[in-house]
Design a protein around this motif. Structure first.
Motif, PDB file in Angstrom:
ATOM      1  N   ALA A  12     -69.763 107.092 -54.480  1.00  0.00           N
ATOM      2  CA  ALA A  12     -69.582 106.801 -53.050  1.00  0.00           C
ATOM      3  C   ALA A  12     -68.701 105.575 -52.858  1.00  0.00           C
ATOM      4  O   ALA A  12     -67.798 105.566 -52.002  1.00  0.00           O
ATOM      5  N   ALA A  13     -68.933 104.542 -53.659  1.00  0.00           N
ATOM      6  CA  ALA A  13     -68.128 103.325 -53.547  1.00  0.00           C
ATOM      7  C   ALA A  13     -66.690 103.579 -53.990  1.00  0.00           C
ATOM      8  O   ALA A  13     -65.745 103.053 -53.382  1.00  0.00           O
ATOM      9  N   LEU A  14     -66.503 104.384 -55.032  1.00  0.00           N
ATOM     10  CA  LEU A  14     -65.160 104.685 -55.527  1.00  0.00           C
ATOM     11  C   LEU A  14     -64.343 105.420 -54.470  1.00  0.00           C
ATOM     12  O   LEU A  14     -63.180 105.069 -54.195  1.00  0.00           O
ATOM     13  N   GLY A  15     -64.941 106.438 -53.844  1.00  0.00           N
ATOM     14  CA  GLY A  15     -64.229 107.173 -52.811  1.00  0.00           C
ATOM     15  C   GLY A  15     -63.843 106.292 -51.632  1.00  0.00           C
ATOM     16  O   GLY A  15     -62.710 106.363 -51.125  1.00  0.00           O
ATOM     17  N   ALA A  16     -64.782 105.447 -51.204  1.00  0.00           N
ATOM     18  CA  ALA A  16     -64.505 104.566 -50.077  1.00  0.00           C
ATOM     19  C   ALA A  16     -63.390 103.568 -50.411  1.00  0.00           C
ATOM     20  O   ALA A  16     -62.472 103.352 -49.610  1.00  0.00           O
ATOM     21  N   ASN A  17     -63.440 102.989 -51.595  1.00  0.00           N
ATOM     22  CA  ASN A  17     -62.463 101.965 -51.957  1.00  0.00           C
ATOM     23  C   ASN A  17     -61.057 102.528 -52.149  1.00  0.00           C
ATOM     24  O   ASN A  17     -60.071 101.861 -51.835  1.00  0.00           O
ATOM     25  N   LEU A  18     -60.954 103.734 -52.682  1.00  0.00           N
ATOM     26  CA  LEU A  18     -59.627 104.338 -52.841  1.00  0.00           C
ATOM     27  C   LEU A  18     -58.972 104.579 -51.484  1.00  0.00           C
ATOM     28  O   LEU A  18     -57.780 104.288 -51.286  1.00  0.00           O
ATOM     29  N   ALA A  19     -59.761 105.109 -50.546  1.00  0.00           N
ATOM     30  CA  ALA A  19     -59.218 105.361 -49.206  1.00  0.00           C
ATOM     31  C   ALA A  19     -58.853 104.054 -48.512  1.00  0.00           C
ATOM     32  O   ALA A  19     -57.791 103.936 -47.872  1.00  0.00           O
ATOM     33  N   ILE A  20     -59.707 103.063 -48.649  1.00  0.00           N
ATOM     34  CA  ILE A  20     -59.465 101.775 -48.000  1.00  0.00           C
ATOM     35  C   ILE A  20     -58.252 101.076 -48.600  1.00  0.00           C
ATOM     36  O   ILE A  20     -57.452 100.452 -47.888  1.00  0.00           O
ATOM     37  N   ALA A  21     -58.102 101.163 -49.934  1.00  0.00           N
ATOM     38  CA  ALA A  21     -56.979 100.495 -50.599  1.00  0.00           C
ATOM     39  C   ALA A  21     -55.646 101.016 -50.066  1.00  0.00           C
ATOM     40  O   ALA A  21     -54.725 100.229 -49.767  1.00  0.00           O
ATOM     41  N   VAL A  22     -55.530 102.320 -49.937  1.00  0.00           N
ATOM     42  CA  VAL A  22     -54.285 102.906 -49.417  1.00  0.00           C
ATOM     43  C   VAL A  22     -54.018 102.395 -47.998  1.00  0.00           C
ATOM     44  O   VAL A  22     -52.900 101.978 -47.664  1.00  0.00           O
ATOM     45  N   ALA A  23     -55.042 102.413 -47.161  1.00  0.00           N
ATOM     46  CA  ALA A  23     -54.878 101.968 -45.776  1.00  0.00           C
ATOM     47  C   ALA A  23     -54.482 100.492 -45.697  1.00  0.00           C
ATOM     48  O   ALA A  23     -53.625 100.103 -44.889  1.00  0.00           O
ATOM     49  N   LYS A  24     -55.085  99.666 -46.550  1.00  0.00           N
ATOM     50  CA  LYS A  24     -54.792  98.231 -46.522  1.00  0.00           C
ATOM     51  C   LYS A  24     -53.353  97.943 -46.948  1.00  0.00           C
ATOM     52  O   LYS A  24     -52.669  97.084 -46.355  1.00  0.00           O
ATOM     53  N   MET A  36     -54.472  91.146 -45.606  1.00  0.00           N
ATOM     54  CA  MET A  36     -54.455  92.580 -45.871  1.00  0.00           C
ATOM     55  C   MET A  36     -54.059  92.857 -47.315  1.00  0.00           C
ATOM     56  O   MET A  36     -54.630  93.714 -47.985  1.00  0.00           O
ATOM     57  N   LEU A  37     -53.061  92.123 -47.808  1.00  0.00           N
ATOM     58  CA  LEU A  37     -52.630  92.316 -49.189  1.00  0.00           C
ATOM     59  C   LEU A  37     -53.740  91.959 -50.162  1.00  0.00           C
ATOM     60  O   LEU A  37     -54.017  92.694 -51.120  1.00  0.00           O
ATOM     61  N   ALA A  38     -54.414  90.829 -49.908  1.00  0.00           N
ATOM     62  CA  ALA A  38     -55.523  90.410 -50.777  1.00  0.00           C
ATOM     63  C   ALA A  38     -56.655  91.425 -50.734  1.00  0.00           C
ATOM     64  O   ALA A  38     -57.252  91.758 -51.763  1.00  0.00           O
ATOM     65  N   GLU A  39     -56.946  91.925 -49.535  1.00  0.00           N
ATOM     66  CA  GLU A  39     -58.006  92.920 -49.408  1.00  0.00           C
ATOM     67  C   GLU A  39     -57.612  94.235 -50.087  1.00  0.00           C
ATOM     68  O   GLU A  39     -58.446  94.944 -50.636  1.00  0.00           O
ATOM     69  N   GLY A  40     -56.313  94.579 -50.046  1.00  0.00           N
ATOM     70  CA  GLY A  40     -55.858  95.775 -50.736  1.00  0.00           C
ATOM     71  C   GLY A  40     -56.045  95.663 -52.237  1.00  0.00           C
ATOM     72  O   GLY A  40     -56.517  96.596 -52.894  1.00  0.00           O
ATOM     73  N   VAL A  41     -55.670  94.509 -52.784  1.00  0.00           N
ATOM     74  CA  VAL A  41     -55.870  94.272 -54.216  1.00  0.00           C
ATOM     75  C   VAL A  41     -57.357  94.286 -54.552  1.00  0.00           C
ATOM     76  O   VAL A  41     -57.779  94.816 -55.593  1.00  0.00           O
ATOM     77  N   HIS A  42     -58.157  93.701 -53.671  1.00  0.00           N
ATOM     78  CA  HIS A  42     -59.610  93.701 -53.862  1.00  0.00           C
ATOM     79  C   HIS A  42     -60.139  95.125 -53.941  1.00  0.00           C
ATOM     80  O   HIS A  42     -60.948  95.465 -54.810  1.00  0.00           O
ATOM     81  N   SER A  43     -59.663  96.012 -53.064  1.00  0.00           N
ATOM     82  CA  SER A  43     -60.135  97.395 -53.073  1.00  0.00           C
ATOM     83  C   SER A  43     -59.685  98.141 -54.323  1.00  0.00           C
ATOM     84  O   SER A  43     -60.420  98.961 -54.872  1.00  0.00           O
ATOM     85  N   VAL A  44     -58.463  97.850 -54.802  1.00  0.00           N
ATOM     86  CA  VAL A  44     -58.002  98.454 -56.052  1.00  0.00           C
ATOM     87  C   VAL A  44     -58.867  97.975 -57.213  1.00  0.00           C
ATOM     88  O   VAL A  44     -59.260  98.757 -58.088  1.00  0.00           O
ATOM     89  N   VAL A 116     -55.658  95.114 -37.882  1.00  0.00           N
ATOM     90  CA  VAL A 116     -56.915  95.204 -37.149  1.00  0.00           C
ATOM     91  C   VAL A 116     -57.495  96.612 -37.256  1.00  0.00           C
ATOM     92  O   VAL A 116     -58.705  96.798 -37.519  1.00  0.00           O
ATOM     93  N   GLY A 117     -56.668  97.627 -37.078  1.00  0.00           N
ATOM     94  CA  GLY A 117     -57.144  99.002 -37.181  1.00  0.00           C
ATOM     95  C   GLY A 117     -57.675  99.334 -38.559  1.00  0.00           C
ATOM     96  O   GLY A 117     -58.727  99.974 -38.702  1.00  0.00           O
ATOM     97  N   VAL A 118     -56.951  98.885 -39.603  1.00  0.00           N
ATOM     98  CA  VAL A 118     -57.396  99.163 -40.972  1.00  0.00           C
ATOM     99  C   VAL A 118     -58.692  98.423 -41.282  1.00  0.00           C
ATOM    100  O   VAL A 118     -59.586  98.968 -41.941  1.00  0.00           O
ATOM    101  N   LEU A 119     -58.808  97.194 -40.802  1.00  0.00           N
ATOM    102  CA  LEU A 119     -60.026  96.436 -41.065  1.00  0.00           C
ATOM    103  C   LEU A 119     -61.237  97.095 -40.427  1.00  0.00           C
ATOM    104  O   LEU A 119     -62.317  97.165 -41.045  1.00  0.00           O
ATOM    105  N   VAL A 120     -61.084  97.579 -39.230  1.00  0.00           N
ATOM    106  CA  VAL A 120     -62.197  98.274 -38.565  1.00  0.00           C
ATOM    107  C   VAL A 120     -62.565  99.537 -39.339  1.00  0.00           C
ATOM    108  O   VAL A 120     -63.748  99.824 -39.582  1.00  0.00           O
ATOM    109  N   PHE A 121     -61.538 100.309 -39.747  1.00  0.00           N
ATOM    110  CA  PHE A 121     -61.792 101.512 -40.554  1.00  0.00           C
ATOM    111  C   PHE A 121     -62.490 101.148 -41.865  1.00  0.00           C
ATOM    112  O   PHE A 121     -63.439 101.811 -42.297  1.00  0.00           O
ATOM    113  N   ALA A 122     -62.025 100.079 -42.519  1.00  0.00           N
ATOM    114  CA  ALA A 122     -62.587  99.674 -43.801  1.00  0.00           C
ATOM    115  C   ALA A 122     -64.040  99.227 -43.660  1.00  0.00           C
ATOM    116  O   ALA A 122     -64.872  99.511 -44.532  1.00  0.00           O
ATOM    117  N   ILE A 123     -64.350  98.523 -42.579  1.00  0.00           N
ATOM    118  CA  ILE A 123     -65.726  98.078 -42.359  1.00  0.00           C
ATOM    119  C   ILE A 123     -66.657  99.278 -42.220  1.00  0.00           C
ATOM    120  O   ILE A 123     -67.758  99.306 -42.779  1.00  0.00           O
TER     121      ILE A 123
END
Length: 322
Positions: A12-24, A36-44, A116-123
Motif C-alpha cells: 500500500a505504501a509503495l503504490g502511494a509513494n510511486l504515484a505521489i513521486a511522479v506528481a511531485k 516539491m523537489l525535496a518531497e519528490g526525492v523523499h517519495s522516491v 498546492v494541488g499535488v500536496l493536497v493529493f499527496a496528503i
C-alpha cells in the motif's frame, strides 16, 4: 508480526509513494519549488525503501543451508537497517541541502497551483497508506503504546512503514506551509525553511529506525511474556523439576532459538530423561509456536549458588531455595 500483514502495508505504501513521486516531480518542474523537489526525492526514497523491505522478506524465506544452519530470517533486519540509511542520506540529507540552497538563493514560487494541488493529493494518498499501516499494526500491538510497539516489535516492516508514513504526512504539511508562506509573503526563503524542516524530520526518523534495527541485528531475546511461557512449559514437576538457566534469541522475526539447562531427578534413567526432554520441547512449541530451534540440556540441580555459570537473561537468576 505476520508476514502477510507487513506485506500488505508495504505494498500500500509503495503504490502511494510511486504515484505521489511522479506528481511531485511534475509540480516541481512547473513551479520551481524546492519543497516539491525535496518531497519528490523523499517519495522516491520511500518507494525504494519499500522495495528493499519486500526484497528482504523474500530473501528471508530461503531454506537453511550447511553454511547458514539457522536460516536467513535476519535478512529482514539487514534490509530494515538499509532502509534507515537510505532514508537518512537520500531523504534527510538531500532535503537539508536543498533547503540550504533555497534559503541562500531564494526565488519566487511559480505556478503555485501545481505544488498546492499535488500536496493536497499527496496528503490524501499518504493518509490511506498510513491508515493501512495503523490497521495492520493494531492487530499485533495489543495494549502497547505506539512508541512501545516500535521499540519492541521483532519484525521491522510495520514500524518502518509506520514511521515513514508518519514522516511523510508531517513533511507534506511542512511543505504546504513553506509554499503557502512563500506565496503569502512573496519571499521564497520560506520554501527553503519548509524544506529544511522536512530534512530535519527525516533525519530524526532515520536515526530512530537505525537504533531499533541495530538492536535486532545484534540479537534480541524473546519478550518477557514469551520467556515465562517457555519456563512454565519446560517444567513438568516430575522428571524436569526446574529451569536452571535459559537463553532465547530471535533468529528472525518469526523464529526463536531456545537454549536451556534444566534440572532432572538424579535417579532417572537416560530413557526417562530423553522422553521428558522430548515432551518439554513439544510443550514449548505449543506454548510459543515461533520457538523453532530448541536445545535442552539436562543436569542435576545443585543448590550451591554456583548456577548459572554464564550471564543470564533478566528473569533467569533464581535463589537456590526458589
Amino acid at each position: 508480526m505476520s508476514a502477510s500483514g507487513g506485506t500488505k502495508a508495504i505494498v500500500a505504501a509503495l503504490g502511494a509513494n510511486l504515484a505521489i513521486a511522479v506528481a511531485k516531480f511534475v509540480a516541481a518542474a512547473f513551479s520551481g519549488s524546492a519543497s516539491m523537489l525535496a518531497e519528490g526525492v523523499h517519495s522516491v526514497a520511500d518507494s525504494g525503501n519499500q522495495a528493499l523491505l519486500l526484497l528482504g522478506g523474500k530473501k528471508a524465506k530461503k531454506e537453511a543451508s550447511e553454511e547458514h544452519p539457522f536460516g536467513y530470517g535476519r535478512e529482514r533486519y539487514i534490509y530494515g537497517f538499509l532502509v534507515s540509511i537510505v532514508l537518512f542520506t537520500v531523504g534527510g540529507v538531500f532535503a537539508l541541502y536543498e533547503g540550504y540552497e533555497k534559503i541562500a538563493h531564494p526565488h519566487e514560487v511559480e505556478h503555485w497551483y501545481w505544488p498546492v494541488g499535488v500536496l493536497v493529493f499527496a496528503i490524501v494518498a499518504e493518509s490511506f497508506s498510513f491508515r493501512t499501516a495503523i490497521k495492520e499494526s493494531n492487530q499485533l500491538r495489543g495494549k502497547l503504546s505506539w512508541s512501545q510497539f516500535v521499540r519492541r516489535a521483532k519484525a521491522p516492516e510495520l514500524p518502518v512503514v509506520l514511521l515513514e508514513d508518519f514522516g511523510a504526512l508531517i513533511g507534506l504539511v511542512l511543505a504546504l506551509g513553506g509554499v503557502g508562506l512563500a506565496l503569502l509573503t512573496g519571499n521564497g526563503v520560506w520554501d527553503g525553511v519548509g524544506t529544511m524542516c522536512i530534512g530535519a524530520l527525516l533525519v530524526v526518523i532515520a536515526l530512530v529506525l537505525a537504533v531499533e534495527t541495530k538492536s535486532l541485528l545484534l540479537g534480541e531475546s524473546a519478550d518477557p511474556a514469551e520467556r515465562e511461557k517457555i519456563r512454565a512449559a519446560v517444567v513438568d514437576g516430575d522428571t524436569v523439576t526446574r529451569v536452571i538457566h535459559m537463553r532465547t534469541l530471535h533468529l528472525g522475526p518469526e523464529e526463536l532459538l531456545v537454549a536451556a539447562k534444566v534440572a532432572v531427578q538424579h535417579d532417572d534413567t537416560a530413557v526417562e530423561i530423553a522422553r521428558a526432554i522430548d515432551a518439554a520441547e513439544q510443550r514449548i512449541r505449543e506454548a510459543v509456536p515461533i520457538a523453532r530451534v530448541i536445545y535442552l540440556e539436562p543436569d542435576i540441580y545443585r543448590a550451591t549458588g554456583t548456577e548459572p555459570t554464564t550471564p543470564a537473561e533478566p528473569s533467569d537468576v533464581k535463589s537456590p531455595g526458589a
